[in-house]
Design a protein around this motif. Sequence first.
Motif, PDB file in Angstrom:
ATOM      1  N   ARG A 814       0.819  -1.210   0.000  1.00 23.34           N
ATOM      2  CA  ARG A 814       0.000   0.000   0.000  1.00 23.34           C
ATOM      3  C   ARG A 814       0.849   1.254   0.000  1.00 23.34           C
ATOM      4  NH1 ARG A 814      -4.281  -1.218   4.693  1.00 23.34           N
ATOM      5  NH2 ARG A 814      -5.268   0.678   3.954  1.00 23.34           N
ATOM      6  N   ALA A 815       2.126   1.111  -0.311  1.00 21.95           N
ATOM      7  CA  ALA A 815       3.002   2.288  -0.314  1.00 21.95           C
ATOM      8  C   ALA A 815       2.438   3.379  -1.209  1.00 21.95           C
ATOM      9  CB  ALA A 815       4.396   1.868  -0.786  1.00 21.95           C
ATOM     10  N   ASN A 816       1.915   2.949  -2.322  1.00 22.59           N
ATOM     11  CA  ASN A 816       1.274   3.872  -3.256  1.00 22.59           C
ATOM     12  C   ASN A 816       0.183   4.683  -2.557  1.00 22.59           C
ATOM     13  OD1 ASN A 816       0.769   5.044  -5.657  1.00 22.59           O
ATOM     14  ND2 ASN A 816       0.123   3.178  -6.715  1.00 22.59           N
ATOM     15  N   GLU A 817      -0.713   3.947  -1.939  1.00 22.82           N
ATOM     16  CA  GLU A 817      -1.855   4.584  -1.276  1.00 22.82           C
ATOM     17  C   GLU A 817      -1.390   5.507  -0.163  1.00 22.82           C
ATOM     18  OE1 GLU A 817      -4.306   1.631   0.532  1.00 22.82           O
ATOM     19  OE2 GLU A 817      -5.217   3.101   1.878  1.00 22.82           O
ATOM     20  N   ILE A 818      -0.394   5.021   0.593  1.00 23.45           N
ATOM     21  CA  ILE A 818       0.106   5.839   1.701  1.00 23.45           C
ATOM     22  C   ILE A 818       0.712   7.134   1.170  1.00 23.45           C
ATOM     23  CG2 ILE A 818       1.835   5.953   3.530  1.00 23.45           C
ATOM     24  CD1 ILE A 818       1.433   2.941   3.874  1.00 23.45           C
ATOM     25  N   GLY A 819       1.438   7.002   0.058  1.00 21.90           N
ATOM     26  CA  GLY A 819       2.044   8.185  -0.550  1.00 21.90           C
ATOM     27  C   GLY A 819       0.996   9.224  -0.906  1.00 21.90           C
ATOM     28  N   ILE A 820      -0.077   8.716  -1.509  1.00 24.99           N
ATOM     29  CA  ILE A 820      -1.157   9.630  -1.915  1.00 24.99           C
ATOM     30  C   ILE A 820      -1.747  10.319  -0.698  1.00 24.99           C
ATOM     31  CG2 ILE A 820      -3.437   9.755  -2.918  1.00 24.99           C
ATOM     32  CD1 ILE A 820      -2.638   7.519  -4.792  1.00 24.99           C
ATOM     33  N   ARG A 821      -1.996   9.489   0.343  1.00 23.34           N
ATOM     34  CA  ARG A 821      -2.594  10.064   1.557  1.00 23.34           C
ATOM     35  C   ARG A 821      -1.720  11.167   2.129  1.00 23.34           C
ATOM     36  NH1 ARG A 821      -6.588   6.965   4.663  1.00 23.34           N
ATOM     37  NH2 ARG A 821      -7.132   5.162   3.403  1.00 23.34           N
ATOM     38  N   MET A 822      -0.421  10.871   2.192  1.00 23.22           N
ATOM     39  CA  MET A 822       0.465  11.861   2.806  1.00 23.22           C
ATOM     40  C   MET A 822       0.564  13.099   1.935  1.00 23.22           C
ATOM     41  SD  MET A 822       3.411   9.604   4.619  1.00 23.22           S
ATOM     42  CE  MET A 822       3.923  10.955   5.620  1.00 23.22           C
ATOM     43  N   ALA A 823       0.565  12.861   0.623  1.00 24.56           N
ATOM     44  CA  ALA A 823       0.614  14.029  -0.277  1.00 24.56           C
ATOM     45  C   ALA A 823      -0.619  14.884  -0.090  1.00 24.56           C
ATOM     46  CB  ALA A 823       0.732  13.535  -1.716  1.00 24.56           C
ATOM     47  N   LEU A 824      -1.750  14.220   0.209  1.00 31.05           N
ATOM     48  CA  LEU A 824      -2.988  14.962   0.405  1.00 31.05           C
ATOM     49  C   LEU A 824      -3.088  15.542   1.800  1.00 31.05           C
ATOM     50  CD1 LEU A 824      -5.603  12.781  -1.497  1.00 31.05           C
ATOM     51  CD2 LEU A 824      -4.631  14.977  -2.159  1.00 31.05           C
ATOM     52  N   GLY A 825      -2.060  15.367   2.591  1.00 28.41           N
ATOM     53  CA  GLY A 825      -2.068  16.091   3.870  1.00 28.41           C
ATOM     54  C   GLY A 825      -2.277  15.232   5.100  1.00 28.41           C
ATOM     55  N   ALA A 826      -2.303  13.890   4.948  1.00 25.49           N
ATOM     56  CA  ALA A 826      -2.507  13.064   6.145  1.00 25.49           C
ATOM     57  C   ALA A 826      -1.282  13.167   7.041  1.00 25.49           C
ATOM     58  CB  ALA A 826      -2.723  11.605   5.726  1.00 25.49           C
ATOM     59  N   SER A 827      -1.507  13.181   8.333  1.00 26.82           N
ATOM     60  CA  SER A 827      -0.387  13.318   9.265  1.00 26.82           C
ATOM     61  C   SER A 827       0.279  11.967   9.477  1.00 26.82           C
ATOM     62  CB  SER A 827      -0.894  13.839  10.607  1.00 26.82           C
ATOM     63  OG  SER A 827      -1.720  12.837  11.193  1.00 26.82           O
ATOM     64  N   ARG A 828       1.504  11.996  10.023  1.00 25.07           N
ATOM     65  CA  ARG A 828       2.232  10.753  10.297  1.00 25.07           C
ATOM     66  C   ARG A 828       1.460   9.867  11.272  1.00 25.07           C
ATOM     67  NH1 ARG A 828       7.095  10.662   8.068  1.00 25.07           N
ATOM     68  NH2 ARG A 828       8.070  12.623   7.545  1.00 25.07           N
ATOM     69  N   GLU A 829       0.869  10.551  12.263  1.00 23.89           N
ATOM     70  CA  GLU A 829       0.160   9.775  13.286  1.00 23.89           C
ATOM     71  C   GLU A 829      -0.987   9.005  12.670  1.00 23.89           C
ATOM     72  OE1 GLU A 829       2.528  12.712  14.938  1.00 23.89           O
ATOM     73  OE2 GLU A 829       0.720  13.138  13.753  1.00 23.89           O
ATOM     74  N   SER A 830      -1.700   9.654  11.733  1.00 21.77           N
ATOM     75  CA  SER A 830      -2.855   8.959  11.180  1.00 21.77           C
ATOM     76  C   SER A 830      -2.405   7.761  10.343  1.00 21.77           C
ATOM     77  CB  SER A 830      -3.724   9.907  10.348  1.00 21.77           C
ATOM     78  OG  SER A 830      -3.072  10.228   9.151  1.00 21.77           O
ATOM     79  N   VAL A 831      -1.260   7.893   9.685  1.00 22.84           N
ATOM     80  CA  VAL A 831      -0.738   6.744   8.922  1.00 22.84           C
ATOM     81  C   VAL A 831      -0.352   5.613   9.875  1.00 22.84           C
ATOM     82  CG1 VAL A 831       1.173   5.940   7.507  1.00 22.84           C
ATOM     83  CG2 VAL A 831       0.066   8.099   6.984  1.00 22.84           C
ATOM     84  N   LEU A 832       0.328   6.005  10.941  1.00 26.13           N
ATOM     85  CA  LEU A 832       0.721   4.993  11.928  1.00 26.13           C
ATOM     86  C   LEU A 832      -0.504   4.292  12.497  1.00 26.13           C
ATOM     87  CD1 LEU A 832       3.009   3.697  13.535  1.00 26.13           C
ATOM     88  CD2 LEU A 832       2.760   5.503  15.221  1.00 26.13           C
ATOM     89  N   TRP A 833      -1.542   5.115  12.787  1.00 22.34           N
ATOM     90  CA  TRP A 833      -2.730   4.550  13.344  1.00 22.34           C
ATOM     91  C   TRP A 833      -3.370   3.587  12.350  1.00 22.34           C
ATOM     92  CZ3 TRP A 833      -5.171   2.737  17.051  1.00 22.34           C
ATOM     93  CH2 TRP A 833      -6.562   2.574  17.033  1.00 22.34           C
ATOM     94  N   MET A 834      -3.310   3.946  11.077  1.00 20.95           N
ATOM     95  CA  MET A 834      -3.888   3.073  10.057  1.00 20.95           C
ATOM     96  C   MET A 834      -3.252   1.687  10.107  1.00 20.95           C
ATOM     97  SD  MET A 834      -4.033   3.877   6.003  1.00 20.95           S
ATOM     98  CE  MET A 834      -2.495   3.145   5.553  1.00 20.95           C
ATOM     99  N   VAL A 835      -1.944   1.675  10.234  1.00 21.95           N
ATOM    100  CA  VAL A 835      -1.239   0.388  10.283  1.00 21.95           C
ATOM    101  C   VAL A 835      -1.552  -0.347  11.584  1.00 21.95           C
ATOM    102  CG1 VAL A 835       1.012  -0.717  10.346  1.00 21.95           C
ATOM    103  CG2 VAL A 835       0.615   1.196   8.806  1.00 21.95           C
ATOM    104  N   LEU A 836      -1.528   0.416  12.695  1.00 18.40           N
ATOM    105  CA  LEU A 836      -1.774  -0.228  13.988  1.00 18.40           C
ATOM    106  C   LEU A 836      -3.177  -0.773  14.088  1.00 18.40           C
ATOM    107  CD1 LEU A 836       0.113   1.957  16.594  1.00 18.40           C
ATOM    108  CD2 LEU A 836       0.619  -0.342  15.816  1.00 18.40           C
ATOM    109  N   ARG A 837      -4.091  -0.088  13.430  1.00 16.37           N
ATOM    110  CA  ARG A 837      -5.477  -0.540  13.471  1.00 16.37           C
ATOM    111  C   ARG A 837      -5.560  -1.946  12.883  1.00 16.37           C
ATOM    112  NH1 ARG A 837      -8.851   3.593  10.686  1.00 16.37           N
ATOM    113  NH2 ARG A 837      -8.224   2.377   8.885  1.00 16.37           N
ATOM    114  N   GLU A 838      -4.898  -2.100  11.743  1.00 20.30           N
ATOM    115  CA  GLU A 838      -4.850  -3.416  11.104  1.00 20.30           C
ATOM    116  C   GLU A 838      -4.240  -4.443  12.053  1.00 20.30           C
ATOM    117  OE1 GLU A 838      -4.557  -3.743   7.259  1.00 20.30           O
ATOM    118  OE2 GLU A 838      -4.431  -5.912   7.436  1.00 20.30           O
TER     119      GLU A 838
END
Lengths: 910, 109
Positions: A814-838
């Motif tokens: 999902r590196a692609n998707e994560i890249g897009i999210r971060m480019a669109l302004g998602a914070s590091r914490e929200s990305v981390l949370w996304m992974v931890l949620r899984e």
Amino acid sequence: MRSADKVRLRLRSLFLRPRVEAELAAELSFHLEQQTAENIAAGMEAKEARRAALRLFGGFTQIQERCREMRGTRFIDELVQDLSYAVRTLRGSPAFTIVAALSLALGIGANTAIFSLINALILRPLAVQAPDRLVALGDTSHTGSLSEGSVRTDIFSYPMYEQLRDHNQSFTGLLASGRSGRLRVGTGGGAAAEPARGRIVSGNYFAVLGVRAVRGRTFTAAEDRAPGGDPVVVISHDYWQRRFAGDDGVIGRVLALNGYPFTVVGVAQPGFAGDVVGAPTEIWIPLMMQSQVNPGRKYLDRWDTSWLLFLGRLKPGASLARAQAEANALFKRSLTTYAGAAIPPQIMPGPDVKPIEASPGGAGFSSLRRQFSQPLLTLMAIVGLVLVVACANLANLLLERAVVRQKEIAVRLALGAGRPRLIRQLLTESLLLAVLGGVLGILFALWAGPALLRLTGGSSSVMPLDLRPDLPVLGFTTVLALLTGIAFGLAPARRATRVELAPTLKENARTVAGSGGTGRWPVAKLLVVCQFALSLLLLTGAGLFVRTLQNLERLNLGYDRERLVLLKVDPVAAGYTEGRLDAFPLQFLDRIKAVPGASAVTYSENGIFSGTESADGVSLEGTPRVERGIAIASDRVGPDYFQSVGVPLLAGREIGPRDRKGTTLVAVINEALAKRYFAGRSPLGKHLTIVGPPEDTVFEIVGVARDVRDHDLRGPVPPRFYTALAQSTSFASAFNVEIRTANPGALVKPLREAVRGYDPNLPVEELRPLSAMISESINHESLITKLSAVFGVLALLLASIGLYGVVSYTVARRANEIGIRMALGASRESVLWMVLRETLFLALAGVAIGVPAALAAARLVASRLVGLSAHDPATLAAATAVLLAVAVFAGAIPGSRATRVDPTQALRYG
Amino acid sequence: MGKPSDLVQGTLDLLILKTISLGPMHGWAIAKRIEQISADVLRVQQGSLYPALHRLEQQAWIAAAWGETETGRKAKLYSLTAAGREQLEKELASWDRLSTAINLVARMA
């Protein structure tokens, strides 16, 4: 002739394959040329002639294939192909191969080690002739028992042996075998006597078992004739090698056993270590010499001294059931024939005595067997589960590799390889890994098995069990390795070949979003969830065992276990007779009291955790009299016993120095007895009567003592009463001295000196701090606990590695998707949370399955637990917390990697 | 002959064994001889000939050796073994039985 030719041809096809193939090609081309020539002769021009010939031929390759089939070696051919391909593939990725092989080696090896213990202790037959024709009479775990006072059906007396031996119809021979007790062997020449393990056996022992001598001779019926008449012994092959360096001159040598001279007449065949599994015999002594080897003790002529177990060899056509029925009938007949004078009514077995039990005797006798059966089976289950967890990891690894090899597989499928054939080849890789793991596992088990034994057994130099890997163990390992290989290899192999050809074969297909790609996900996640569930189960189990062990160690025994030293001596064996025995207790006590550091000293017949126990048929005032009385545990103790040992009295007084011969007979009862038979009333002043023979003895109850644990750490404390040894008419069968001191360890040496100073010939049977004896009795408890903790942690480790792998892969995909999210302004914490949620989702799913599984499994081991229930919530909660913490940690690593994804990179190469 | 059927395969074995019984020959010669003697009625397909030859060899009814043809070419020559001779007798006998039976049924009035 014909079959020899057939075999020769097969071998030729196998080993000279290239030559055979070349011959076939040559043969077919020859035919083609001839056909072409014929066509040219018929008028066609060269090229046309050849083409026509080929058409007529109908497919060179197909004909070759069919000829190959005819050769009948196809299966082996393909197997060899698969194996060499598998070897090449595995060599190509050494890291994977090593990790996989090692984790398999650990898993399979642990299973093999435990199985080899089970095999050695429970399954393996004795090293005798036709062990399946042997029948054991009596309780096979009573290998070292001695019981006096009644005729029994679980161990037997010598007179009963004579009856059964001489009158049975089911056996070609019936042997008797019993304990030798402590054996000190003097080899002469001024050397000190050493301990050895002996066994007292009948003259037909070696004949019935079919064991011969490699030097000298074994026992014959002549050794059974006269008591004391044949001071001869047979020694074991091991003992001969170890102690006498295999010297042929050992025959005829005189050994002093407990001071009495015996001549060595034979050495038994190698590999035979007696009839007791777990306690190999070094010296065999004839039955008739029993009282010479046990000075002061005569067992042979009493119907109520039971110490023998029997092994019989069935006659052809006889069955175990018939032998059992006959033994019981002979038993009853002996009782009626000899009732009266030889067997007085008071030693007759009670009406509720169990009948004699006959069981298959091929595996010999063993007291360890019963003790260790359940722990070993529990361990087997635990390591089995760890292996399952390891397999799940391997399956996931293989699935990942399959994704990488998609293109290769697609090409092969497109070229016409059958799917089953490809699956077979991938499976061969897994099986090869598993076999490699199995071989390494056997090596691991060769080390682990004896290491385990050392942990349980203590420091004796003779390894109690023979752990050489023999056929059953090797067979077990092979089957386990093959099953393991199929378990972790089949599903990935099938999934790997389920590839859509067209999309995969396209030029720039990297990771495929077809069935080979996303289809993998549920399987991998499912595996991880199962791993976590199993880990929770193992952790909870380990937690329960750890707390049980803690409870056992801290168990309040009723007295101060840290301040007692136990000393056991045997004045009877030292030759003391009546007069001296009378004076012995007080004299000896005075000597011990004089040792500096001993703050209180007393004695008792049955000691504390000493292994002996007495019971008397008793009648209590106020309760209706029962014939033969109620059987209640008893002990005969010295003055100030309770005060010295540290047991508080709840009422009345204790047995004191003024309770001597001639004064009123007194008894002290414990709480349990008071509660059960004197509920509500004060027992003080009431009377307790030991029922007959020869007549009733009446005691006055003068005190009630707190319940103590002196034989068993588990279970409720039974009712018990104590009388004064000084007031008794017979001397104690064992003499235990309890010494209270501030520092038990420091007192051992001075005590030994004191005994030697009192009488250098007085044998010391036991001299240890009580805490050491109790530790030993919970030894295998602590072993199970430690091992289950180790394996629980191992399983959790494996599961978290699996989780790490799965989450890493998600992040990578999902590196692609994560890249897009971060480019669109998602914070590091929200990305981390996304992974931890899984991660948490997977872990919690594992917990959801694991909790009911853990509760169900805990019920299986509930009987081993002390001080807590199988459903103890605290343990379960702690295990769950550890699991979740580790899961979060395992997920956080790839998670934090995800937050460091550079959006531009991800978008470009995503 | 068209596509070989089971019945025909058994018969092919018989034809090969009989042909070879007259002397060692290679596969091409066997096919030609059968054609010749049957007056071109039976044409053996290469697709069935060589698998049959190899099967018979595996059964040790015929033995193979590399030798030279009249023209000096190397070829694989097959000859009948003792066991093969026995098998030939057996096959002849069962063929007789079979053909007699078929005749009886087909020609019954």
